[in-house]
Each structure stands twice: as structure tokens, then as C-alpha cells.
Design a protein around this motif. Structure first.
Motif, PDB file in Angstrom:
ATOM      1  N   ILE A  15       1.278  -1.611   0.076  1.00  0.00           N
ATOM      2  CA  ILE A  15       0.139  -0.374   0.382  1.00  0.00           C
ATOM      3  C   ILE A  15       0.827   1.203   0.117  1.00  0.00           C
ATOM      4  O   ILE A  15       1.958   2.055   0.816  1.00  0.00           O
ATOM      5  N   GLU A  16       0.234   2.155  -1.124  1.00  0.00           N
ATOM      6  CA  GLU A  16       1.709   3.843  -0.560  1.00  0.00           C
ATOM      7  C   GLU A  16       0.239   4.336  -0.299  1.00  0.00           C
ATOM      8  O   GLU A  16      -0.447   4.204  -0.928  1.00  0.00           O
ATOM      9  N   ASN A  17       1.519   5.210  -0.276  1.00  0.00           N
ATOM     10  CA  ASN A  17       0.258   6.762   0.442  1.00  0.00           C
ATOM     11  C   ASN A  17       0.335   7.399  -1.084  1.00  0.00           C
ATOM     12  O   ASN A  17       0.503   7.310  -2.351  1.00  0.00           O
ATOM     13  N   ALA A  18      -0.546   8.668  -1.073  1.00  0.00           N
ATOM     14  CA  ALA A  18      -1.143   9.222  -1.715  1.00  0.00           C
ATOM     15  C   ALA A  18       0.034   9.986  -2.310  1.00  0.00           C
ATOM     16  O   ALA A  18       0.441   9.812  -4.431  1.00  0.00           O
ATOM     17  N   GLU A  19       1.829  10.126  -2.205  1.00  0.00           N
ATOM     18  CA  GLU A  19       2.515  10.691  -2.792  1.00  0.00           C
ATOM     19  C   GLU A  19       3.263   9.544  -3.153  1.00  0.00           C
ATOM     20  O   GLU A  19       4.145  10.122  -3.823  1.00  0.00           O
ATOM     21  N   HIS A  20       3.095   8.523  -3.587  1.00  0.00           N
ATOM     22  CA  HIS A  20       3.932   7.303  -3.592  1.00  0.00           C
ATOM     23  C   HIS A  20       5.509   7.339  -3.343  1.00  0.00           C
ATOM     24  O   HIS A  20       6.150   6.774  -4.181  1.00  0.00           O
ATOM     25  N   ASP A  21       5.361   8.006  -2.046  1.00  0.00           N
ATOM     26  CA  ASP A  21       7.143   7.845  -1.370  1.00  0.00           C
ATOM     27  C   ASP A  21       7.067   6.690  -0.241  1.00  0.00           C
ATOM     28  O   ASP A  21       8.263   6.218   0.317  1.00  0.00           O
ATOM     29  N   ARG A  22       6.008   6.394   0.088  1.00  0.00           N
ATOM     30  CA  ARG A  22       6.342   5.112   1.488  1.00  0.00           C
ATOM     31  C   ARG A  22       5.140   4.140   0.930  1.00  0.00           C
ATOM     32  O   ARG A  22       3.724   4.620   0.201  1.00  0.00           O
ATOM     33  N   CYS A  23       5.704   3.563   1.297  1.00  0.00           N
ATOM     34  CA  CYS A  23       4.346   2.502   1.371  1.00  0.00           C
ATOM     35  C   CYS A  23       4.696   0.929   2.363  1.00  0.00           C
ATOM     36  O   CYS A  23       5.873   0.699   3.401  1.00  0.00           O
ATOM     37  N   VAL A  24       3.570   0.393   2.589  1.00  0.00           N
ATOM     38  CA  VAL A  24       3.725  -0.624   3.220  1.00  0.00           C
ATOM     39  C   VAL A  24       3.294  -2.127   3.214  1.00  0.00           C
ATOM     40  O   VAL A  24       2.245  -1.761   1.950  1.00  0.00           O
ATOM     41  N   ASP A  25       4.287  -2.961   3.632  1.00  0.00           N
ATOM     42  CA  ASP A  25       4.273  -4.063   3.069  1.00  0.00           C
ATOM     43  C   ASP A  25       3.464  -5.253   3.913  1.00  0.00           C
ATOM     44  O   ASP A  25       4.256  -5.109   4.854  1.00  0.00           O
ATOM     45  N   LEU A  26       2.897  -5.630   3.530  1.00  0.00           N
ATOM     46  CA  LEU A  26       1.854  -6.512   4.188  1.00  0.00           C
ATOM     47  C   LEU A  26       2.749  -8.245   3.883  1.00  0.00           C
ATOM     48  O   LEU A  26       2.179  -8.657   2.552  1.00  0.00           O
ATOM     49  N   PHE A  27       3.277  -9.262   4.632  1.00  0.00           N
ATOM     50  CA  PHE A  27       3.489 -10.810   4.559  1.00  0.00           C
ATOM     51  C   PHE A  27       3.342 -11.839   4.957  1.00  0.00           C
ATOM     52  O   PHE A  27       2.774 -11.125   6.308  1.00  0.00           O
ATOM     53  N   ARG A  28       2.794 -12.786   4.398  1.00  0.00           N
ATOM     54  CA  ARG A  28       2.919 -13.607   4.557  1.00  0.00           C
ATOM     55  C   ARG A  28       4.211 -14.900   4.592  1.00  0.00           C
ATOM     56  O   ARG A  28       4.609 -15.539   3.987  1.00  0.00           O
ATOM     57  N   ARG A  29       4.748 -15.064   6.239  1.00  0.00           N
ATOM     58  CA  ARG A  29       5.468 -16.172   6.356  1.00  0.00           C
ATOM     59  C   ARG A  29       5.176 -17.355   6.129  1.00  0.00           C
ATOM     60  O   ARG A  29       4.566 -17.616   6.331  1.00  0.00           O
ATOM     61  N   PRO A  30       6.775 -18.106   5.744  1.00  0.00           N
ATOM     62  CA  PRO A  30       5.737 -19.851   5.373  1.00  0.00           C
ATOM     63  C   PRO A  30       5.668 -20.382   6.389  1.00  0.00           C
ATOM     64  O   PRO A  30       4.937 -21.399   6.238  1.00  0.00           O
ATOM     65  N   ASP A  31       6.001 -19.963   7.546  1.00  0.00           N
ATOM     66  CA  ASP A  31       5.501 -20.982   9.044  1.00  0.00           C
ATOM     67  C   ASP A  31       4.115 -20.431   9.625  1.00  0.00           C
ATOM     68  O   ASP A  31       3.222 -20.588  10.610  1.00  0.00           O
TER      69      ASP A  31
END
Length: 96
Positions: A15-31
Motif C-alpha cells: 500500500i503506497e501513500n498518496a505521494e507514492h514515496d512511502r509504502c507498507v508491505d504486508l507479508f506471510r511467512r512460510p510458518d
């Protein structure tokens, strides 16, 4: 793949902010655990995403918990999700 995101982890939403200079990645680990990390992108870095925090070390039991923790930890994220409600749907692993 950005630093602090292990290649074995599945990033299911970014998910990027409106300015497209920050983002958050959400992830799942193999466990089966979940997590998130925040990144920035600056012109002086050649447009590469650079981690700005150490959130990826935290372990969350579900995608919903990881998203909730991200909203609490990343100041711009709640506003962005409020402005674009459809992003919340893509930020949950069952919609990936």
C-alpha cells in the motif's frame, strides 16, 4: 525484493501513500505467521524502496492482526485506507 523482507516471505499487499514515496508491505511467512514493513522511496536513492523501521521482526497471528498493527504504527496508513476503502480489502491475505 526490498531489504528486511526475506525472499521466502510472500508479500500479498503493498500500500503506497498518496505521494507514492512511502509504502507498507504486508507479508506471510512460510510458518504461517504474518508481518509488515514500512519503506520510503527518495530520488537520491535512485527510486529504490528503503526500509524505515524494524516492524518486520514482529510476528502476528493473522493478516488482520498485521494490518491492525501497521495502522497503529504507520502514521499515514489509517488516512490512506480511509481515503481508499478498497485498499483495505486488498490488504487482507484471503483477498490476495
Amino acid at each position: 525484493m526490498s531489504r528486511r523482507i526475506d525472499p521466502s516471505w510472500l508479500v500479498y499487499a503493498s500500500i503506497e501513500n498518496a505521494e507514492h514515496d512511502r509504502c507498507v508491505d504486508l507479508f506471510r511467512r512460510p510458518d504461517g505467521s504474518f508481518g509488515f514493513e514500512e519503506f520510503r522511496r527518495d530520488p537520491e536513492d535512485g527510486g529504490a524502496w528503503t526500509p524505515v523501521s524494524y516492524h518486520s521482526a514482529a510476528v502476528h497471528p493473522s493478516g488482520e492482526a498485521a494490518l491492525g498493527a501497521a495502522e497503529s504504527a504507520v502514521p499515514w496508513l489509517p488516512q490512506r485506507l480511509g481515503d481508499r476503502p478498497a485498499l483495505r480489502e486488498t490488504a487482507l491475505p484471503n483477498s490476495a
